[in-house]
Write a protein that holds these residues in place. Structure first.
Motif, short mmCIF file in Angstrom:
data_model
loop_
_atom_site.label_atom_id
_atom_site.label_comp_id
_atom_site.label_asym_id
_atom_site.label_seq_id
_atom_site.Cartn_x
_atom_site.Cartn_y
_atom_site.Cartn_z
N ALA A 49 -0.30 1.23 7.85
CA ALA A 49 0.84 1.66 7.04
C ALA A 49 0.39 2.50 5.85
O ALA A 49 1.22 2.99 5.09
N VAL A 50 -0.94 2.68 5.70
CA VAL A 50 -1.49 3.39 4.55
C VAL A 50 -2.06 4.75 4.95
O VAL A 50 -1.80 5.76 4.29
N PHE A 51 -2.84 4.77 6.03
CA PHE A 51 -3.53 5.98 6.44
C PHE A 51 -3.00 6.50 7.78
O PHE A 51 -2.70 5.71 8.68
N THR A 73 -6.50 9.00 -1.84
CA THR A 73 -5.03 8.97 -1.94
C THR A 73 -4.52 7.61 -2.40
O THR A 73 -3.34 7.47 -2.71
N LEU A 74 -5.41 6.62 -2.44
CA LEU A 74 -5.01 5.31 -2.95
C LEU A 74 -4.71 5.36 -4.44
O LEU A 74 -4.22 4.38 -5.02
N GLU A 83 2.40 4.01 -4.96
CA GLU A 83 3.10 3.45 -3.81
C GLU A 83 2.14 3.14 -2.67
O GLU A 83 2.21 2.07 -2.04
N LYS A 84 1.21 4.07 -2.41
CA LYS A 84 0.25 3.86 -1.33
C LYS A 84 -0.71 2.71 -1.68
O LYS A 84 -1.08 1.92 -0.80
N PHE A 85 -1.10 2.62 -2.93
CA PHE A 85 -2.01 1.54 -3.33
C PHE A 85 -1.34 0.18 -3.18
O PHE A 85 -1.98 -0.79 -2.76
N LEU A 86 -0.04 0.09 -3.47
CA LEU A 86 0.67 -1.17 -3.30
C LEU A 86 0.75 -1.56 -1.83
O LEU A 86 0.61 -2.74 -1.47
N ARG A 87 0.97 -0.58 -0.94
CA ARG A 87 0.96 -0.88 0.50
C ARG A 87 -0.42 -1.35 0.93
O ARG A 87 -0.56 -2.24 1.78
N PHE A 88 -1.45 -0.74 0.36
CA PHE A 88 -2.84 -1.13 0.65
C PHE A 88 -3.07 -2.60 0.28
O PHE A 88 -3.65 -3.37 1.06
N LEU A 89 -2.60 -3.00 -0.89
CA LEU A 89 -2.78 -4.37 -1.33
C LEU A 89 -1.99 -5.34 -0.45
O LEU A 89 -2.49 -6.42 -0.10
N ALA A 117 10.00 8.24 5.89
CA ALA A 117 10.27 8.36 4.46
C ALA A 117 9.64 9.60 3.86
O ALA A 117 10.21 10.25 3.01
N ASN A 118 8.43 9.94 4.31
CA ASN A 118 7.72 11.08 3.75
C ASN A 118 6.97 11.78 4.87
O ASN A 118 5.79 11.54 5.08
#
Length: 352
Positions: A50-52, A182-183, A187-193, A220-221
């Motif tokens: 969901a991140v990369f 990109t982390l 928003e992407k960092f929160l998905r990573f966590l 979404a993007n």
């Protein structure tokens, strides 16, 4: 007689660490080595699908490896958004999976084809038919999204003089650095966590549940997966010879494994389909691709979709939305079904 004095250390308190001056460096190297090893595992990409973008591609690859379909559709984002497996199955009665990889080029796909070959996916009781979606984006060098260092064949990278990517495929902390940076996006960092502690699916849902299909109007993007970057405003430039060679390598490998191959020109709103007989001469630069298919007796499934080239069927000029994907998938499946029946008839007529 004086009492003996207790022995005392001449080393100052707290200075014992001076005896091991490289301990911190060693621990740091061990930690970096562990991170590097994890980056090389399938678990890293799959966990952070969901991140990369490469993670979502890995989700599809592992799904195909575990449950090979009868028909596998390959391509870039125009396949990812444009081919609905369930609709294809209704017409062809073939278990179908969508292995479209947004932003991928032909060499990325060639690496994926080779990976699946090592897993024993092609031929036999595995994938018996492959359908390639062809457009100009496959034959141009892309910005990356980390696909090259994870999926491209290393010997091919060397032959193409892509030394940076070749080194990066061995040292992923270097090669995948652009994606890891990109982390910095909150928003992407929160998905990573969140992905550390639980199952977080990529946009569009699990590949196992969707058959690999993701409707463009549910993303979404889209630009983050390279979707918008493949929408041309004019006739495309000549194809990169290295990318054409990668497609040829994929086709040759599949034919060696006994896989029946088809190809189709992907649809778009703003221009005719590449290689389509319904728009002759639009991209003469790509006649070499047509010749490549012809030399291998690969059928070009080329439905006339002119009646579908209306805005309500597209999420943007280059990509179908869910409505358009369903309509085009049915049209493509019906055309492919006729092609299959014709091929079977020709084969029976030539048998003694």
């Amino acid at each position: 007689m004086p009492l003996p004095m207790p022995e005392t250390s001449s080393t100052p308190a707290g200075a014992s660490h001076l005896r091991r001056p490289f301990a911190g460096l060693a621990i740091g190297c061990l930690l970096l080595g562990a991170v590097e090893a994890w980056l090389h595992s399938d678990d890293f990409l799959h966990r952070f699908r969901a991140v990369f973008a490469a993670g979502r591609a890995m989700d599809k690859i592992l799904t195909v490896t575990d449950h090979p379909p009868e028909l596998l559709v390959l391509g870039n984002s125009r396949v990812d958004n444009g081919i609905e497996p369930g609709v294809m199955e209704e017409t062809l009665t073939l278990d179908t999976f969508n292995l479209g990889v947004p932003g991928a080029d032909a060499c990325n796909l060639a690496g994926i084809v080779q990976r699946l070959d090592k897993a024993g996916v092609w031929g036999g009781k595995g994938v018996r038919q492959a359908l390639f979606g062809l457009d100009e984006g496959l034959f141009q060098r892309t910005s990356g999204l980390g696909y090259a260092v994870y999926f491209d064949d290393r010997s091919t990278l060397l032959a193409q003089g892509r030394i940076r990517e070749w080194i990066g495929s061995w040292v992923l902390l270097y090669g995948y650095n652009d994606s890891l940076r990109t982390l910095q996006e909150p928003e992407k960092f929160l998905r990573f966590l969140r992905a550390f502690s639980g199952k977080v699916e990529s946009w569009g849902g699990s590949a196992r549940e969707t058959g690999g299909f993701r409707a463009a109007d549910e993303v979404a993007n889209q630009a983050s997966d390279g979707i918008g970057s493949q929408t041309p405003t004019s006739a495309p430039p000549p194809p990169d010879k290295a990318k054409v060679a990668c497609l040829a390598a994929s086709l040759d490998l599949l034919q060696q494994r006994g896989v029946q191959i088809f190809a189709f020109p992907t649809p778009a709103l703003d221009r005719p389909s590449l290689l389509s007989r319904h728009a002759p001469g639009w991209s003469k630069n790509h006649e070499a691709v047509r010749d490549l298919l012809s030399a291998r007796s690969i059928a070009l499934v080329d439905p006339d979709f002119s009646h579908l080239r209306v805005a309500r069927n597209f999420a943007n000029p280059g990509h179908l939305n869910r409505l358009g994907a369903g309509r085009y998938s049915r049209l493509l499946a019906e055309t492919m079904d006729r092609t299959l029946r014709l091929a079977e008839h020709d084969q029976q007529s030539t048998e003694p």
